[in-house]
Design an enzyme around this catalytic site. Structure first.
Site, PDB file in Angstrom:
ATOM      1  N   SER A 232      58.643  53.292  42.773  1.00 35.78           N
ATOM      2  CA  SER A 232      59.384  53.639  43.745  1.00 35.78           C
ATOM      3  C   SER A 232      59.800  55.343  43.260  1.00 35.78           C
ATOM      4  O   SER A 232      58.513  55.640  44.300  1.00 35.78           O
ATOM      5  CB  SER A 232      60.666  53.370  42.927  1.00 35.78           C
ATOM      6  OG  SER A 232      61.488  53.385  43.609  1.00 35.78           O
ATOM      7  N   ASP A 326      61.364  43.694  49.834  1.00 35.18           N
ATOM      8  CA  ASP A 326      61.268  45.066  49.486  1.00 35.18           C
ATOM      9  C   ASP A 326      62.372  45.126  49.885  1.00 35.18           C
ATOM     10  O   ASP A 326      62.815  45.889  51.390  1.00 35.18           O
ATOM     11  CB  ASP A 326      60.271  46.220  49.276  1.00 35.18           C
ATOM     12  CG  ASP A 326      60.743  47.909  48.227  1.00 35.18           C
ATOM     13  OD1 ASP A 326      62.048  47.203  48.066  1.00 35.18           O
ATOM     14  OD2 ASP A 326      60.334  48.818  48.444  1.00 35.18           O
ATOM     15  N   HIS A 360      60.977  44.832  45.448  1.00 36.52           N
ATOM     16  CA  HIS A 360      60.782  45.993  44.677  1.00 36.52           C
ATOM     17  C   HIS A 360      60.390  46.486  43.225  1.00 36.52           C
ATOM     18  O   HIS A 360      58.896  46.866  43.279  1.00 36.52           O
ATOM     19  CB  HIS A 360      62.358  47.193  45.140  1.00 36.52           C
ATOM     20  CG  HIS A 360      61.937  48.281  44.887  1.00 36.52           C
ATOM     21  ND1 HIS A 360      61.409  49.584  45.658  1.00 36.52           N
ATOM     22  CD2 HIS A 360      62.420  49.149  44.020  1.00 36.52           C
ATOM     23  CE1 HIS A 360      60.968  50.419  45.616  1.00 36.52           C
ATOM     24  NE2 HIS A 360      62.101  50.339  44.577  1.00 36.52           N
TER      25      HIS A 360
END
Length: 421
Positions: A232, A326, A360
């Site tokens: 991320s 995601d 994610h």
């Protein structure tokens, strides 16, 4: 209790290791329910259950038997872990103290009513985050706030710096598990930890450069460069490190952006502006979860183009791990931009692995997929995406792919285990 519940391996086991569960002493065809539970360090309870039927010999082998219903269905030998759900909604299972194991309680109960009836057998299973011989060393050198994990043996070992995302703090569980596979791994905090900044404001790449230098000067770390592993926001920081710093041999990015995000990034006389976002574009799911996927500005549009990280300057190869579901941002789109940009500059195309049904938060194997949870900083319930079964399979495969990539580019050898997918 009339049944015997056995596990292989029966002794200590690392969290990322598969385990075989066999129940013996049942009647032929007997309906039973397998129930699993654990508590995290804060006492939060996570539970799963599945209904099975014993075979003609009165045995239940989870590597062969199909779950008929419950928290999961089908042949899922590790479903008792990845299907764990929090008793309190929207909690994510994370390991805060890698020096202690998670203790999993397993129970076999008679019948299929509810979550089962009379208790037939029970076992307690410890899953550790430090493999035998792995050493944990807190690092407080200069400005660096981190923990170094060293494999057993004399070394030197291929080195990796591990960065998590916008939740901040010091997350050690991925680094500690990777050290069990022969890597010296530095879990690096960069905000919301000890005397580091409380918020993500005006990041300076010199801090991360200090961490790279620390690793390359360490007698247990094998040069000439180190690997980077980022998830991320930690991914775009790793992308910046690989592009602008010396001594980076290979970089793995898990659901990362190709642009600098959230806050400007400073390095010497350079500033990479942040991509920026439009919070008005956030949506809310039917269950009241925030979906941030569409809030981020498009890095290909002229006003935001300056936020793209100059990854064509990087010396080493890239591996992009992409969850196709995601919902935090457009990871697939960003990986495509990265590939096009590298090729336009005469560089090799990066390796990109796409995982359908995967959101994610991609973790090491057997962590329950975090489809949604309350964000540590934002404090709101965020939808991350993913379908649990597909996402759990992605955890297993991505973990092997990461090791294979780093062994190849840091150690010049392939992972000993082939990919499971």
């Amino acid at each position: 209790m009339t049944a015997t519940l056995s596990l292989e391996p029966s002794g200590r086991c690392c969290w990322d290791e598969p385990v075989r569960i066999v129940v013996r002493g049942l009647a032929a065809g007997q309906p039973v329910t397998l129930r699993s539970s654990l508590r995290d360090e804060k006492g939060a309870l996570f539970r799963a259950h599945a209904r099975y039927r014993a075979d003609a010999r009165g045995e239940l082998d989870l590597t062969r038997a199909s779950a008929l219903g419950g928290s999961y269905v089908g042949i899922e030998p590790m479903g008792f872990l990845w299907a764990l759900e929090p008793e309190k909604p929207l909690l994510r299972l994370v390991k805060r103290d890698v020096q202690t194991p998670f203790v999993v309680e397993l129970e076999v109960l008679d019948g299929h009513e509810g979550q089962g009836g009379r208790l037939l057998g029970r076992a307690v299973h410890e899953r550790h985050f430090l493999a035998p011989g792995v050493r944990r060393r807190p690092v407080r050198t200069g400005r660096v706030r981190a923990t170094l994990f060293l494999p057993p043996g004399a070394g030197p070992f291929p080195g990796i710096i591990d960065l998590f995302g916008s939740g901040g703090g010091l997350c050690e569980y991925r680094a500690s598990l990777l050290a069990g596979h022969g890597f010296a791994v530095l879990a690096l905090a960069y905000f919301r930890f000890e005397d580091l900044p409380e918020d993500l404001t005006d990041m300076h790449l010199e801090y991360f450069e200090e961490a790279v230098d620390l690793m390359l000067q360490h007698p247990k770390v094998k040069g000439p460069g180190v690997g980077l592993l980022g998830f991320s926001k930690g991914g775009d920081l790793c992308l910046s490190m690989a592009s602008l710093l010396k001594g980076i041999s290979a970089t793995v990015l898990i659901n990362s952006c190709v642009a600098n995000t959230i806050t400007p990034l400073h390095y010497k006389d350079m500033i990479i502006p942040d991509l920026g976002s439009d919070p008005g574009k956030q949506t809310t799911t039917e269950s009241g979860l925030l979906d941030f996927m569409n809030i981020w500005n498009n890095p290909l549009e002229e006003p935001y183009h300056q936020s793209i990280i100059p990854l064509e300057r990087a010396q080493g190869p890239f591996l992009f791990i992409v969850g196709l579901d995601d919902r935090s941002w457009k990871s697939e789109f960003y990986a495509h931009i990265a590939s096009e940009r590298l090729q336009a500059h005469g560089k090799d195309r990066p390796q990109i692995i796409y995982y359908p049904g995967t959101g994610h938060c991609i973790d090491p194997p057997y962590f329950p997929p975090s489809v949604a949870s309350v964000h540590a900083v934002v404090g709101l319930a965020i939808f991350y995406g993913g379908e649990p079964k597909a996402h759990a399979r992605a955890h297993v495969d991505a973990w092997q792919q990461i090791q294979t990539f780093f062994h190849k580019h840091l150690n010049d050898k392939k992972s000993l285990k082939p990919s499971k997918m």
